[in-house]
Enzyme design. Structure first.
Site, PDB file in Angstrom:
ATOM      1  N   ASN A  85     -39.881  -9.706 -14.804  1.00 42.51           N
ATOM      2  CA  ASN A  85     -39.391 -10.700 -15.758  1.00 42.51           C
ATOM      3  C   ASN A  85     -38.118 -11.357 -15.236  1.00 42.51           C
ATOM      4  O   ASN A  85     -37.405 -10.765 -14.434  1.00 42.51           O
ATOM      5  CB  ASN A  85     -39.103 -10.035 -17.108  1.00 42.51           C
ATOM      6  CG  ASN A  85     -40.367  -9.814 -17.903  1.00 42.51           C
ATOM      7  OD1 ASN A  85     -41.292 -10.618 -17.853  1.00 42.51           O
ATOM      8  ND2 ASN A  85     -40.419  -8.715 -18.644  1.00 42.51           N
ATOM      9  N   HIS A 131     -48.468  -6.928 -20.062  1.00 43.12           N
ATOM     10  CA  HIS A 131     -49.386  -6.109 -20.841  1.00 43.12           C
ATOM     11  C   HIS A 131     -49.302  -6.422 -22.332  1.00 43.12           C
ATOM     12  O   HIS A 131     -49.848  -5.692 -23.154  1.00 43.12           O
ATOM     13  CB  HIS A 131     -49.132  -4.609 -20.606  1.00 43.12           C
ATOM     14  CG  HIS A 131     -47.691  -4.226 -20.627  1.00 43.12           C
ATOM     15  ND1 HIS A 131     -47.086  -3.530 -19.607  1.00 43.12           N
ATOM     16  CD2 HIS A 131     -46.723  -4.446 -21.540  1.00 43.12           C
ATOM     17  CE1 HIS A 131     -45.813  -3.338 -19.895  1.00 43.12           C
ATOM     18  NE2 HIS A 131     -45.577  -3.873 -21.055  1.00 43.12           N
ATOM     19  N   HIS A 148     -45.153 -14.067 -23.193  1.00 41.75           N
ATOM     20  CA  HIS A 148     -44.370 -13.573 -24.322  1.00 41.75           C
ATOM     21  C   HIS A 148     -44.399 -14.533 -25.506  1.00 41.75           C
ATOM     22  O   HIS A 148     -43.770 -14.256 -26.533  1.00 41.75           O
ATOM     23  CB  HIS A 148     -42.927 -13.258 -23.933  1.00 41.75           C
ATOM     24  CG  HIS A 148     -42.797 -12.011 -23.112  1.00 41.75           C
ATOM     25  ND1 HIS A 148     -41.577 -11.424 -22.834  1.00 41.75           N
ATOM     26  CD2 HIS A 148     -43.722 -11.220 -22.512  1.00 41.75           C
ATOM     27  CE1 HIS A 148     -41.765 -10.341 -22.097  1.00 41.75           C
ATOM     28  NE2 HIS A 148     -43.060 -10.194 -21.880  1.00 41.75           N
TER      29      HIS A 148
END
Length: 445
Positions: free
Chosen positions: A150, A173, A202
């Site tokens: 990230n 995930h 996200h």
């Protein structure tokens, strides 16, 4: 393909490496893989090397395992590169990303994807990934680079600009984890759920969520309406009520991607929506504090080592490419693929990173064209894409001004701070991060 050559970059992340290795080596076709473990932290690397041999023994595999602090050696000829680094670590980088904004009254939960913390993590991470990618261009130009690092969207986007020759797919995930959570909320086995998801990392949404052809959204909306939801998911169920679709990423993440839930002086909101401020530092401290005991157990041959398949996509992608077995995974790729086949999500910008279902077989990663998504979802995603775009632009052009612009447009930061505060905060963070910031973006003397 002969025994695939798989490089794990950042292999000192021992627990995650253990899970990935268990997934990979459990496939008979991958049991003889050439595994290269790379990290700059020799003690952590040593532990992972021992764990790799224990995992292989547990699943009856006979791989070749090499551990090295020489990145070139790990990458040389690799068919697959799995990246899981963290530039700057918890200390000093993550601590800085929380401490400095807190002095301005800006509170965060995770700070690794968006917000001022996500911007700073992107600024210090993309250049390192790009440097690795240039090594790949020379040492393994045909490799598939699987990025778990990230801020995902910024990293994938930045690599597409700075090193487009290397095929990169970003893996997360959140899609599969959230599907399991929703299945549990509804009392339905997750393997019986059919779903279609799309968006940005996200901030992707389930466009379809069904059981045996029946739309499950009315049941989810009823849970949201009555408040019969897990406390940890109050933010996401509230957004379901407002948007009509459920978001993939956890409430603690999502609460800092929007301006609605974290407001200075509004403890009532924090309590109502169960927002866990400073959640990531707490996790880090807990993991660091428990590392020594965990290390002893992982290295002790008399301690049972549990190896079970995780939900991560990495091993499935490798297996499908090696064997030709088709699978669908969710991957982060550029919205306008290099193939020129048109945008994957038509009402998002050409140049952004999107998370969509992808077919995987011997031909590699083949993203699915989604088309138009609901306007309210695209609009919300655009507020995050603006921040990602300006952070990437700062890195590509070396124009420091775009870091201020990214923070200025960030939904949470702009809702809390005025312009002078934002400029001052960025200056303070860049100064504190020091040499983790690319030279071109450091303040002039």
């Amino acid at each position: 393909m002969n025994a695939p050559r798989i490089a794990l970059i950042g292999a000192g992340s021992t627990v995650f490496a253990k899970n990935l290795l268990g997934d990979i080596l459990s496939f008979p076709e991958l049991a003889g893989a050439d595994i290269r473990l790379f990290d700059i932290n020799q003690p952590r690397l040593d532990v992972t090397e021992q764990v790799a041999h224990r995992v292989a023994s547990a699943v009856g595999a006979r791989p070749t395992v090499t551990a090295t602090t020489d990145r070139h050696r790990a990458l040389d000829g690799a068919d697959f590169v799995i990246n899981m680094i963290q530039v700057g670590g918890y200390e000093p980088a993550t601590v800085t990303d929380f401490e400095v904004p807190r002095q301005y009254g800006l509170q965060q939960t995770i700070a690794d994807t968006l917000g001022i913390g996500g911007i700073m993590r992107g600024i210090r991470t993309v250049p390192v990934l790009a440097d690795m990618s240039r090594d790949m261009e020379r040492l393994c130009p045909d490799t598939l680079h699987m990025n778990y690092v990230n801020p995902m969207a910024m990293n994938v986007w930045g690599l597409a600009r700075l090193s487009p020759r290397i095929r990169t797919v970003g893996l997360c995930h959140s899609v599969q984890h959230t599907a399991s959570e929703l299945a549990d909320d509804l009392g339905i086995p997750v393997e019986e759920i059919d779903y279609l998801c799309a968006g940005i990392n996200h901030m992707a949404f389930y466009l379809k969520f069904e059981h045996q052809g029946q739309d499950l959204y009315p049941r989810l909306m009823e849970l949201a309406r009555t408040g019969q939801v897990p406390p940890a998911n109050r933010v996401r169920y509230e957004m379901l009520r407002r948007l009509g679709y459920f978001v993939t990423e956890s409430s603690e993440h999502f609460s800092e991607y929007v301006p609605y839930f974290i407001k200075n002086g509004r403890d009532d909101l924090i309590e109502k929506f169960n927002v866990p401020l400073d959640e990531y530092p707490r996790r880090c401290v807990s993991q660091i504090g428990g590392w020594e005991d965990l290390r002893v157990k992982l290295q002790d041959p008399t301690e049972p080592l549990e190896v079970k398949r995780s939900v991560e996509y990495g091993s499935l992608i490798i297996h499908s490419i090696v064997t030709g077995q088709p699978r669908v995974v969710y991957g982060n790729v550029m919205n306008s693929p290099a193939t020129g086949s048109g945008k994957l999500i038509s009402n998002l910008p050409d140049e952004c990173s999107v998370e969509v279902p992808c077919l995987v077989d011997r031909q590699g990663i083949q993203p699915t064209r989604i088309g138009h998504i609901p306007a309210q979802l695209a609009g919300l995603m655009q507020t995050n894409i603006n921040v990602q775009a300006l952070t990437v632009e700062a890195l590509v052009t070396g124009n420091r001004e775009h870091i201020y612009h990214a923070a200025m447009l960030d939904p949470h930061t702009s809702a809390e701070l005025d312009l002078d505060q934002i400029w001052s905060l960025v200056d303070d963070l860049l100064e504190r991060h020091g040499d983790f910031i690319p030279q071109a973006l450091q303040a002039a003397d």
